[in-house]
Design a protein around this motif. Structure first.
Motif, mmCIF file in Angstrom:
data_model
loop_
_atom_site.group_PDB
_atom_site.id
_atom_site.type_symbol
_atom_site.label_atom_id
_atom_site.label_comp_id
_atom_site.label_asym_id
_atom_site.label_seq_id
_atom_site.Cartn_x
_atom_site.Cartn_y
_atom_site.Cartn_z
ATOM 1 N N GLY A 194 0.613 3.991 -2.723
ATOM 2 C CA GLY A 194 0.300 5.332 -2.237
ATOM 3 C C GLY A 194 1.363 6.333 -2.627
ATOM 4 O O GLY A 194 1.052 7.477 -2.983
ATOM 5 N N PHE B 231 0.831 -1.198 0.000
ATOM 6 C CA PHE B 231 0.000 0.000 0.000
ATOM 7 C C PHE B 231 0.868 1.250 0.000
ATOM 8 O O PHE B 231 0.511 2.264 -0.610
ATOM 9 C CB PHE B 231 -0.918 -0.006 1.224
ATOM 10 N N ALA B 232 2.012 1.177 0.688
ATOM 11 C CA ALA B 232 2.926 2.321 0.736
ATOM 12 C C ALA B 232 3.496 2.619 -0.647
ATOM 13 O O ALA B 232 3.609 3.785 -1.047
ATOM 14 C CB ALA B 232 4.051 2.044 1.728
ATOM 15 N N THR C 222 -4.871 7.897 1.807
ATOM 16 C CA THR C 222 -3.770 6.938 1.759
ATOM 17 C C THR C 222 -2.735 7.242 2.833
ATOM 18 O O THR C 222 -2.227 6.330 3.504
ATOM 19 C CB THR C 222 -3.093 6.976 0.376
ATOM 20 N N THR C 223 -2.429 8.516 3.009
ATOM 21 C CA THR C 223 -1.424 8.935 3.997
ATOM 22 C C THR C 223 -1.804 8.508 5.409
ATOM 23 O O THR C 223 -0.992 7.909 6.129
ATOM 24 C CB THR C 223 -1.245 10.464 3.958
ATOM 25 N N LEU D 154 0.859 7.306 -6.219
ATOM 26 C CA LEU D 154 -0.289 8.208 -6.328
ATOM 27 C C LEU D 154 0.088 9.618 -5.884
ATOM 28 O O LEU D 154 -0.225 10.609 -6.562
ATOM 29 C CB LEU D 154 -1.450 7.688 -5.477
ATOM 30 N N LEU D 155 0.776 9.711 -4.740
ATOM 31 C CA LEU D 155 1.188 11.015 -4.224
ATOM 32 C C LEU D 155 2.159 11.701 -5.176
ATOM 33 O O LEU D 155 2.117 12.919 -5.352
ATOM 34 C CB LEU D 155 1.823 10.862 -2.840
ATOM 35 N N PRO E 92 -7.870 10.971 -2.346
ATOM 36 C CA PRO E 92 -7.133 9.702 -2.264
ATOM 37 C C PRO E 92 -5.764 9.834 -1.602
ATOM 38 O O PRO E 92 -5.337 8.958 -0.858
ATOM 39 C CB PRO E 92 -6.987 9.295 -3.735
ATOM 40 N N GLY E 93 -5.085 10.952 -1.860
ATOM 41 C CA GLY E 93 -3.753 11.143 -1.302
ATOM 42 C C GLY E 93 -3.741 11.240 0.210
ATOM 43 O O GLY E 93 -2.953 10.572 0.894
ATOM 44 N N SER E 94 -4.616 12.075 0.771
ATOM 45 C CA SER E 94 -4.656 12.253 2.223
ATOM 46 C C SER E 94 -5.203 10.999 2.909
ATOM 47 O O SER E 94 -4.746 10.622 3.993
ATOM 48 C CB SER E 94 -5.511 13.477 2.590
ATOM 49 N N ILE F 158 -1.767 4.579 5.891
ATOM 50 C CA ILE F 158 -0.430 4.002 5.950
ATOM 51 C C ILE F 158 0.228 4.278 7.299
ATOM 52 O O ILE F 158 0.750 3.372 7.959
ATOM 53 C CB ILE F 158 0.455 4.549 4.816
ATOM 54 N N ALA G 65 6.728 11.418 -1.259
ATOM 55 C CA ALA G 65 6.203 10.299 -2.037
ATOM 56 C C ALA G 65 7.318 9.327 -2.405
ATOM 57 O O ALA G 65 7.162 8.107 -2.307
ATOM 58 C CB ALA G 65 5.518 10.816 -3.301
#
Length: 212
Positions: A83, A79-80, A135-136, A86-87, A131-133, A139, A198
């Motif tokens: 993510g 996932f990292a 995911t952050t 994506l970031l 999605p970015g926040s 994780i 990222a």
């Protein structure tokens, strides 16, 4: 030692979240949307509803993140890596001075018909807590096994959500003082910070996945 870990986790998550959310970059969109508001109180209410929606959204994903990982059989390292990619994509768009298309579309902006809906879609989701926040927070919540580490993530969510409210309620002043050029410059700076974070996220994911 634990206190140092708390502050390091908080500062890292806070910095990443603020760069991803980029509330200053969202100011032009917010100002175009508040044309629906008929009073100053309505604008303040919209800013407050948006910040609350951001906090609730990120908190929900932070608390449910580990369960989601288990349900879909995904690892934190995988996932990292995803993510981080994506970031990085969002960072590249921010470096061009544009609001990320990953976050919002014109169709979503036009679909909002009242203040309650506007505060949630498109302002809170996906403009700010996209999605970015999400995911952050997922994780970092999963990576921190200690309660102190998880508390640091929750504190970062709380403070960034409050800053969203502060920036949006002062949106007109922010645009007047910074101007469109200033907002784009800050967006590019946030994009540069986000790009480095990222890349580090991908590196950490690869190290964890391959036991390096």
């Amino acid at each position: 030692m634990e206190l140092l870990l708390f502050f390091r986790t908080f500062l890292y998550v806070f910095g990443t979240l603020f760069a991803v959310m980029n509330p200053i970059g969202a100011v032009p969109v917010f100002l175009s949307i508040i044309q629906h508001c008929k009073s100053y109180e309505g604008m303040i209410s919209l800013a407050k509803r948006t910040s609350v929606a951001v906090f609730v959204t990120l908190t929900a994903f932070a608390l449910l993140g580990e369960w989601i990982f288990k349900f879909f059989g995904s690892t934190i390292d995988a996932f990292a890596i995803a993510g981080g990619i994506l970031l990085f994509r969002m960072a590249l768009e921010m470096l061009s001075g544009n609001l990320s298309t990953v976050k919002i579309s014109h169709e979503e902006e036009e679909e909002a018909v009242n203040l309650s809906e506007i505060a949630i879609v498109p302002l809170a989701i996906p403009l700010i807590s996209g999605p970015g926040s999400i995911t952050t927070v997922m994780i970092h919540m999963a990576k921190n096994a200690s309660y102190l580490g998880k508390a640091a993530v929750m504190l970062a969510i709380l403070i960034t959500s409050f800053l969203v409210y502060v920036v949006l309620r002062s949106a007109e002043k922010v645009q007047q003082r910074l101007g469109k050029v200033g907002i784009r410059l800050i967006t590019r700076m946030m994009g540069l910070i986000l790009a480095s974070m990222a890349v580090q996220l991908v590196i950490n994911g690869i190290k964890g996945a391959f036991g390096l």
